[in-house]
Design a protein around this motif. Sequence first.
Motif, mmCIF file in Angstrom:
data_model
loop_
_atom_site.group_PDB
_atom_site.id
_atom_site.type_symbol
_atom_site.label_atom_id
_atom_site.label_comp_id
_atom_site.label_asym_id
_atom_site.label_seq_id
_atom_site.Cartn_x
_atom_site.Cartn_y
_atom_site.Cartn_z
ATOM 1 N N ALA A 137 25.245 -51.080 -12.180
ATOM 2 C CA ALA A 137 25.590 -49.652 -12.216
ATOM 3 C C ALA A 137 24.745 -48.970 -13.288
ATOM 4 N N TRP A 138 23.445 -48.798 -13.032
ATOM 5 C CA TRP A 138 22.562 -48.196 -14.019
ATOM 6 C C TRP A 138 22.989 -46.752 -14.255
ATOM 7 N N ARG A 139 23.077 -46.386 -15.500
ATOM 8 C CA ARG A 139 23.572 -45.067 -15.840
ATOM 9 C C ARG A 139 22.982 -44.633 -17.175
ATOM 10 N N ASP A 140 23.074 -43.358 -17.441
ATOM 11 C CA ASP A 140 22.587 -42.808 -18.702
ATOM 12 C C ASP A 140 23.677 -41.931 -19.301
ATOM 13 N N ASP A 141 24.843 -42.500 -19.439
ATOM 14 C CA ASP A 141 25.871 -41.837 -20.225
ATOM 15 C C ASP A 141 26.748 -42.905 -20.855
ATOM 16 N N ILE A 142 27.450 -42.514 -21.891
ATOM 17 C CA ILE A 142 28.191 -43.446 -22.709
ATOM 18 C C ILE A 142 29.653 -43.449 -22.286
ATOM 19 N N LEU A 143 30.170 -44.647 -22.033
ATOM 20 C CA LEU A 143 31.553 -44.745 -21.576
ATOM 21 C C LEU A 143 32.548 -44.471 -22.698
ATOM 22 N N LEU A 144 32.193 -44.850 -23.949
ATOM 23 C CA LEU A 144 33.117 -44.616 -25.059
ATOM 24 C C LEU A 144 33.439 -43.135 -25.203
ATOM 25 N N SER A 145 32.490 -42.275 -24.814
ATOM 26 C CA SER A 145 32.716 -40.829 -24.912
ATOM 27 C C SER A 145 33.834 -40.361 -23.986
ATOM 28 N N TRP A 187 35.471 -40.435 -32.628
ATOM 29 C CA TRP A 187 35.521 -39.279 -33.534
ATOM 30 C C TRP A 187 34.849 -39.614 -34.873
ATOM 31 N N SER A 188 35.126 -40.806 -35.410
ATOM 32 C CA SER A 188 34.591 -41.170 -36.724
ATOM 33 C C SER A 188 33.076 -41.276 -36.695
ATOM 34 N N LEU A 189 32.518 -41.875 -35.653
ATOM 35 C CA LEU A 189 31.061 -41.964 -35.556
ATOM 36 C C LEU A 189 30.433 -40.585 -35.436
ATOM 37 N N GLN A 190 31.123 -39.673 -34.761
ATOM 38 C CA GLN A 190 30.608 -38.312 -34.625
ATOM 39 C C GLN A 190 30.561 -37.568 -35.953
ATOM 40 N N GLN A 191 31.402 -37.981 -36.905
ATOM 41 C CA GLN A 191 31.481 -37.280 -38.190
ATOM 42 C C GLN A 191 30.491 -37.800 -39.225
#
Length: 415
Positions: free
Chosen positions: A158-166, A180-184
Amino acid sequence: MAVWAAMNSEQGRTPTFLTRVRVENYRSIASCDVRLGPLTILAGPNAAGKSNFLDAIRFVRDALASSPGQALDPRGGLEEVLHRHVSGRRADSFRITLDLSLPASERPPFNATYILEIGTQPGSNDFAPVLRREEFQVEGRAQGEGFLPEMAGAHPVAWRDDILLSHTPRSHHEGRVVHWSLQQTRFYELLTPVLRAVDDTPRKTGSGMLGEKGEQLARVLDTLSRQSPWVKDTLDGYLSTMIDNAAGLDGVEVPEADLAYVVGRFRGADGQVAKVDRRALSEGTLRLAGVLAALFQPNALNGDIPLVAIEEPEVSLHPPVLGALYDALAAAARNTQVMVTTQSADLLDNAAAAPAHLLVVRDDGAGTALGPIDPAGRRLLTEGILTLPELLRSGELRPAAAPTGQSEQQEDDER
């Protein structure tokens, strides 16, 4: 400074957000596996790869905010990021693994690991990035199929270019906290023209955080003056210690125009304090104010920024005063994790500078090597033959050899 230390100790937070970072095939880094503490000094000569290490962590943040492809665009695309080995062979993917320690509100703290691997699609001749692997673990346990690419045998299909954690569901508390913490996290490369400029960002739409080039410096200083005057006094104390005749730097708000600008305070020959226009402030004064604002901004003090990374905070400062800057880094590390890059031995000329704070970064032609001080360097320090600054100046500061054995990615490739 004693009041400052007491305030931090009472909060009782553990500021080591990133405890271990593994990077494989990212820019000049073929492989590294390092452990981090509340304060990490990435020390080494120019072009050794210090910034590449920080950028690997920043890439994860940027990819989570958009997508791997969008995060790669300003970096020159996947082809520019993939490591090229000494043989000339270019890797076909890179992997970044972050081990994190997180305090979750109203729940016990937890440890997590996030793995992100981006590369080319096997069999393809272009460098369009695809998600090769994504995994999220809490206390060593993988968190559901939703965080992994769809598999057919041993290979993703399933090749993709988006992040599942998001796209973590609201019910998955740990996933949302990690995202949230990584975004900060914040990565600062301060620019003097930005620090000097009038800030016309509407206050209502501003993030309240110092921008990564130095945006909103005036608003951050003004907020500290109004909400945390004892912290602002600490910043001014550092400024007066490191900048001749400085008494402080303030942010001035103009509410009717919704803008702000910085103004300096300096003592004259008669001992009187006079204001100095932003356009007359030196580069060293502005950059130091930016560094201090990054370290002690409100969101770093209250734990909303789990990591502050700063590129070469010593730039434009006089070498004799750099030891005092180390005091500021150590003080800030009581509230948030701090990482800085440096090639200055003078920054390490401080009793608080400890070998345990250092990650040595070198590139002797075979790519970037990172690690703690090697045994030979530690022996020179232990026996009192060289001090930490002398070790860096002499060129004898080298990273300990990485453990022998295959990397995680090599093992996976062979499987």
